[in-house]
Design an enzyme around this catalytic site. Structure first.
Site, PDB file in Angstrom:
ATOM      1  CG  HIS A  92       5.750  26.430  35.948  1.00 13.88           C
ATOM      2  ND1 HIS A  92       5.907  26.833  37.261  1.00 13.88           N
ATOM      3  CD2 HIS A  92       6.850  25.713  35.640  1.00 13.88           C
ATOM      4  CE1 HIS A  92       7.063  26.366  37.715  1.00 13.88           C
ATOM      5  NE2 HIS A  92       7.655  25.688  36.742  1.00 13.88           N
ATOM      6  CB  ILE A 106      -1.085  26.333  47.038  1.00 15.62           C
ATOM      7  CG1 ILE A 106       0.461  26.320  46.938  1.00 15.62           C
ATOM      8  CG2 ILE A 106      -1.659  24.987  46.604  1.00 15.62           C
ATOM      9  CD1 ILE A 106       0.995  26.061  45.555  1.00 15.62           C
ATOM     10  CG  LEU A 107      -5.775  28.032  43.134  1.00 16.66           C
ATOM     11  CD1 LEU A 107      -6.599  27.680  41.896  1.00 16.66           C
ATOM     12  CD2 LEU A 107      -6.050  29.461  43.568  1.00 16.66           C
ATOM     13  CG  ASN A 150      -0.155  28.069  37.052  1.00 11.36           C
ATOM     14  OD1 ASN A 150      -0.142  29.242  37.367  1.00 11.36           O
ATOM     15  ND2 ASN A 150       0.867  27.241  37.241  1.00 11.36           N
ATOM     16  CG  ASN A 172       2.078  35.980  32.038  1.00  8.46           C
ATOM     17  OD1 ASN A 172       2.156  35.463  30.940  1.00  8.46           O
ATOM     18  ND2 ASN A 172       3.058  35.938  32.910  1.00  8.46           N
ATOM     19  CG  MET A 192       3.623  34.727  43.105  1.00 12.85           C
ATOM     20  SD  MET A 192       4.183  33.608  41.801  1.00 12.85           S
ATOM     21  CE  MET A 192       5.780  33.197  42.396  1.00 12.85           C
ATOM     22  N   GLY A 245       2.035  41.547  36.708  1.00 14.13           N
ATOM     23  CA  GLY A 245       0.873  41.480  35.829  1.00 14.13           C
ATOM     24  C   GLY A 245       1.162  41.573  34.351  1.00 14.13           C
TER      25      GLY A 245
HETATM   26  C1  GRF Z   1       5.796  34.775  35.404  1.00  5.96           C
HETATM   27  O1  GRF Z   1       7.137  34.407  35.170  1.00  5.96           O
HETATM   28  C2  GRF Z   1       4.978  33.544  35.633  1.00  5.96           C
HETATM   29  O2  GRF Z   1       5.405  32.430  34.887  1.00  5.96           O
HETATM   30  C3  GRF Z   1       5.236  33.275  37.075  1.00  5.96           C
HETATM   31  O3  GRF Z   1       5.305  34.550  37.697  1.00  5.96           O
HETATM   32  C4  GRF Z   1       5.632  35.506  36.719  1.00  5.96           C
HETATM   33  C5  GRF Z   1       4.473  36.448  36.682  1.00  5.96           C
HETATM   34  O4  GRF Z   1       4.767  37.509  35.951  1.00  5.96           O
HETATM   35  N1  GRF Z   1       4.182  32.486  37.643  1.00  5.96           N
HETATM   36  P1  GRF Z   1       3.648  38.636  35.753  1.00  5.96           P
HETATM   37  O5  GRF Z   1       3.103  39.000  37.132  1.00  5.96           O
HETATM   38  O6  GRF Z   1       2.572  38.058  34.884  1.00  5.96           O
HETATM   39  O7  GRF Z   1       4.386  39.762  35.093  1.00  5.96           O
END
Ligand code: GRF
Length: 200
Positions: free
Chosen positions: A104, A87-88, A102, A8, A85, A6
């Site tokens: 990536h 797929i919708l 999203n 992000n 993680m 989390g």
């Molecule tokens: C990030 O590297 C994002 O790009 C990928 O999974 C990771 C998620 O990190 N989809 P966090 O859960 O936001 O720390």
């Protein structure tokens, strides 16, 4: 929507606090993993969190239907996949078309699509001898990592990089562009809505 650490999500929480993201609030955090630290981050901020684990549903369609109901209940305007993680389902993508983004950890269209997630991305970048990598925020469509790109930011690959050291450098720019992209999309939606109102 989250599945893991989390960081992000935390960047979005902090972006709302600092005003880097305007006119937005996090209505609900949806996790596919009850152990995701992202849930603790949400709860520390008094943000509702709901868990939808695959093992609790007969299939992905049913699980996505349950997620869709939860999103509707809070009248979600924008869905942000922040380290989500799974797929919708096509139904969920269709319902929120143009309103799902999203993040990536590569410079799409490189090193993305089925099987390219997390460490695998950075391993492939290093194995290919790339001199740069980076992160991408894009709209989600029916494909995997194929929707319209909103923002990208590159980072150098450095001599001696490991997948972990590269991942950490990419994650720093992820936290920047996820905030900028959420603000960009929410502001555009607000402007569109106000334009619509002005011209009836
Ligand atoms: C990030 O590297 C994002 O790009 C990928 O999974 C990771 C998620 O990190 N989809 P966090 O859960 O936001 O720390």
């Amino acid at each position: 929507m989250v599945s893991g650490g989390g960081s992000n999500l935390q960047a979005i929480i902090d972006g709302i606090k600092t005003g880097a993201i305007r006119n937005a609030e996090i209505a609900l955090v949806v996790s596919s993993n009850k152990l995701a630290y992202a849930i603790a981050r949400a709860e520390a901020e008094g943000i509702s969190a709901a868990v939808f684990e695959p093992k609790d549903y007969p299939g992905e369609e049913a699980r996505n239907d349950a997620i869709e109901s939860a999103l509707a209940e809070v009248s979600a305007d924008l869905v942000v996949l922040a380290g989500y993680m799974r797929i919708l389902s096509p139904a969920l993508v269709a319902r929120y078309k143009g309103r799902i983004i999203n993040i990536h950890p590569s410079l799409i269209p490189k090193y993305c699509g089925m099987g390219f997630y997390g460490r695998k991305v950075h391993e492939a970048v290093l194995a290919a001898g790339e001199t740069e990598s980076g992160a991408t925020v894009h709209f989600v469509d029916e494909g995997v990592d194929t929707g319209q790109i909103i923002l990208q930011r590159s980072v150098p690959v450095q001599t001696g990089d490991t997948p972990e050291s590269l991942a950490a450098r990419v994650l720093d720019v992820e936290h920047e562009i996820i905030v900028e992209a959420v603000n960009k999309v929410t502001q555009r939606r607000i402007e569109d809505e106000s334009t619509d109102q002005r011209f009836g």
